[in-house]
Design a protein around this motif. Structure first.
Motif, short mmCIF file in Angstrom:
data_model
loop_
_atom_site.label_atom_id
_atom_site.label_comp_id
_atom_site.label_asym_id
_atom_site.label_seq_id
_atom_site.Cartn_x
_atom_site.Cartn_y
_atom_site.Cartn_z
N THR A 104 0.85 -1.19 0.00
CA THR A 104 0.00 0.00 0.00
C THR A 104 0.89 1.24 0.00
O THR A 104 2.05 1.19 0.42
CB THR A 104 -0.89 0.07 1.26
OG1 THR A 104 -0.05 0.23 2.41
CG2 THR A 104 -1.76 -1.16 1.43
N LEU A 105 0.31 2.36 -0.40
CA LEU A 105 1.07 3.62 -0.32
C LEU A 105 1.22 4.06 1.13
O LEU A 105 2.17 4.76 1.48
CB LEU A 105 0.41 4.70 -1.18
CG LEU A 105 0.60 4.49 -2.68
CD1 LEU A 105 -0.15 5.55 -3.47
CD2 LEU A 105 2.08 4.50 -3.05
N THR A 158 -1.32 0.86 9.27
CA THR A 158 -2.65 0.40 8.85
C THR A 158 -3.20 1.31 7.75
O THR A 158 -2.67 2.38 7.48
CB THR A 158 -3.64 0.40 10.03
OG1 THR A 158 -3.72 1.73 10.54
CG2 THR A 158 -3.17 -0.55 11.13
N GLY A 159 -4.29 0.88 7.18
CA GLY A 159 -4.97 1.68 6.16
C GLY A 159 -4.25 1.66 4.83
O GLY A 159 -3.35 0.86 4.60
N TRP A 160 -4.66 2.52 3.96
CA TRP A 160 -4.14 2.56 2.60
C TRP A 160 -3.52 3.92 2.30
O TRP A 160 -3.05 4.20 1.26
CB TRP A 160 -5.28 2.29 1.60
CG TRP A 160 -5.70 0.86 1.64
CD1 TRP A 160 -5.18 -0.15 0.86
CD2 TRP A 160 -6.68 0.23 2.47
NE1 TRP A 160 -5.79 -1.34 1.18
CE2 TRP A 160 -6.72 -1.13 2.16
CE3 TRP A 160 -7.54 0.71 3.46
CZ2 TRP A 160 -7.57 -2.03 2.79
CZ3 TRP A 160 -8.38 -0.19 4.10
CH2 TRP A 160 -8.39 -1.54 3.76
#
Lengths: 400, 400
Positions: free
Chosen positions: B85-86, B398-400
């Motif tokens: 992910t970025l 976490t997350g994108w």
């Protein structure tokens, strides 16, 4: 993490400002909630609970979001909720909720956080089903000099934990709690109703759920033990119950968002599904009939709840960005950050160029929502444009 | 969220101070990493990569943790990594990593974040497999006045995306990239090696992975196009490759933690599994042979990767708090915050009273780790006590 969206204010969002972001803007993948559908789903069950004469205690474990809960208790302020973690209990207490049931069997080491919430004036009920738990709850209450309101978990269908209404331990557990001023009632959950495929089966499951809780309460009362709370519920039975005589409250969580598992059971229609995940097409493998997206199991979860249903929906059904289903297009494969879409039932594979944004309706809303930090909120009834406007960003509670 | 533990400093943790927390202290459930096993797993593959004469570029999508990555590049500082992910790319750039490959097909709307990292001096490579992607990457590079280093994804086994080495689009995509100063090489991933159950099959998969990447690179070079990077890898093939002539780098991610899927394939032993989840017994249903814990799919994930293997391991194998397997005890059921343990192969159901803490070894480390904000770190080689000391708390991206 993409956090585009104008704000996090609770309640139904105000009309978006000019030049607001749309679902075409945030980096994908991200979770979307259609607030109009949440309100419709919430109202449907609220009306049922009113008609049945019971308090509705929504389970916030699905959305885990204060702004979503605010939709449920619009008029009267923060209302009664059910939680699945102490992190939820603490966050909802911070948000003004003062009547909370923690519906997972209590572990001793969690009692300090329970007692801290009770000391803040929050009525936090714990759940238990064994003499060992009753003993340490009673001990902790005496040591702290505060009543720890406890519900005894009743097993109505062999699904998970709980004491059967006729179990010899039931009055023992109740007596230990009562002697410490902690007995508050009984609670049951018809977990097997998730496998009830007809309205008739679900009605029977609801009757059994009610009968089990009422029988347990009656047995305790006949032994001279007070029972204030008689709590039942699951999304399938909550929508099937016709008579809840003897029950004081109804719990359900999934119904706010619904999902493909619930649609497969017939508890809701596909059009009721309020949660989806926006993804972008990043490739094609025409030789295999695959469209590749940037939404894999990290965005949808590994939940394959419909795999046990008559109609397996893969990892989810695909809609366009406005939420209109694309006939026959299913997410059939997932790796961590890749989704694979295929056509079924002889449907043609649609021409969706690289860069096309789509939405995926998940198997299991609780599991898919848990993969995200929050929701980009749209109002499906208000939108006519190609890309729905984002009305708000609503954060989730995470962790334990 | 429970965040007990003395700190978040990267690198191998120092000896814990007196009265440090142990795995008996934090509220359950929580994720545990055994740093000694991570170091052993890391060294094993690092030695292989040295012997094969290739750069090792660990995929940080499994641990998503800077302190874990610091274990891999101990001597030379932050080293080359692969990300999914970025958000990972940005976090690892913040942590000093300047050589990063983003190994998911690029979407146009993500390019501003890519270019922002490039402008910070980070070599961030993107991945693509279509003329459409090559065109928008080239256009963005020209507009920004900066080269966007790109790798062309090669399909070696029909697993997911990529162009086959002989695909007519391959030189077209490469030419578009080259003309914009963006062509950096080729990358392939033997995803089907996750279904290779013998060392011989994995060696063949490794040879095929190498041959596909080298063939694609050779085809481009013969067309006068420069290829700097020839990147291959998956955890099964990385541990099976015997000759990587023509390859410049090897990628793998899962190997740092390993899991039951990898053990089931024979890529590692059960004793190599570095990730587990600590749970607490909260109930018993002796009539069904069940022990109930407070670790459900929220803590373990819904991943059932071993369900397709000869030995289905349910949601995970159970150990005691020190990590010693409890023979025959398997987590066979999961709801959101409940786990169900049962005995198999005629093993007796052990006597584990309410309050007992256990650890569960997961099917799929990437998916289980993703359910947590971070890891409580123990050193299995250092521990003799009943409850291992917590050396550190290491957060995840976490997350994108």
């Amino acid at each position: 993490m993409s956090t585009a969206g104008p704000g996090t204010a609770p309640g139904r969002p105000a009309a978006a400002e000019a030049a607001a972001a749309t679902l075409a803007d945030p980096d994908t993948p991200f979770a979307v909630v259609d607030v109009a559908k949440v309100l419709r789903n919430a109202e449907r069950l609220a009306r049922r609970a009113d008609r049945l004469g019971v308090t509705l205690r929504p389970h916030v474990k699905t959305a885990k979001s204060l702004p979503v809960a605010a939709l449920l208790h619009d008029a009267a302020g923060p209302g009664p909720v059910t939680v699945s973690t102490l992190a939820e209990a603490e966050a909802f207490a911070d948000g003004g909720h003062s009547d909370i049931t923690y519906a997972v069997g209590i572990a001793r080491h969690k009692l300090p956080r329970v007692i801290a919430l009770l000391r803040r004036g929050v009525t936090l009920r714990v759940l238990l089903d064994s003499p060992a738990q009753a003993a340490f709850v009673a001990e902790a209450a005496r040591e702290a000099g505060i009543a720890v309101p406890a519900l005894i978990e009743i097993d109505c269908d062999g699904h998970r934990g709980g004491l059967t209404p006729g179990a010899p331990e039931l009055p023992v557990v109740a007596r230990v709690l009562h002697d410490a001023g902690c007995l508050d009632g009984v609670l049951t959950h018809a977990g097997e109703s998730y496998f009830a495929y007809t309205a008739g089966e679900r009605r029977l499951a609801a009757e059994n759920e009610r009968d089990s809780a009422v029988a347990a309460a009656g047995r305790l009362r006949r032994a001279g033990l007070p029972v204030n709370v008689v709590s039942v519920g699951s999304t399938p039975t909550a929508h099937a119950a016709e008579d809840l005589t003897g029950v004081t409250e109804l719990r359900a969580g999934n119904y706010l968002f619904f999902d493909l598992v619930m649609a497969g059971l017939g508890v809701c229609d596909l059009d009721d599904l309020a949660l989806s995940v926006t993804v972008t097409v990043i490739g094609h493998r025409p030789e295999y009939g695959w469209i590749i997206t940037d939404g894999g199991w990290m965005a949808l979860s590994r939940d394959r709840g419909t795999s046990a249903q008559p109609q397996d929906q893969g990892y989810g059904l695909v809609t366009d960005l406005t939420g209109r289903p694309i006939p026959g297009l299913v997410m059939t494969g997932a790796s961590q950050e890749h989704g694979t879409l295929t056509a079924r039932d002889g449907a043609p594979l649609p021409d969706l160029p690289v860069g096309t944004r789509l939405r995926v309706l998940p198997n299991h809303a609780c599991a898919t929502a848990a993969q995200h930090h929050g929701y980009h909120v749209v109002d499906g009834t208000r939108t006519t444009a190609r890309a729905p406007e984002i009305q708000a960003y609503w954060p989730r509670v995470t962790g334990w």
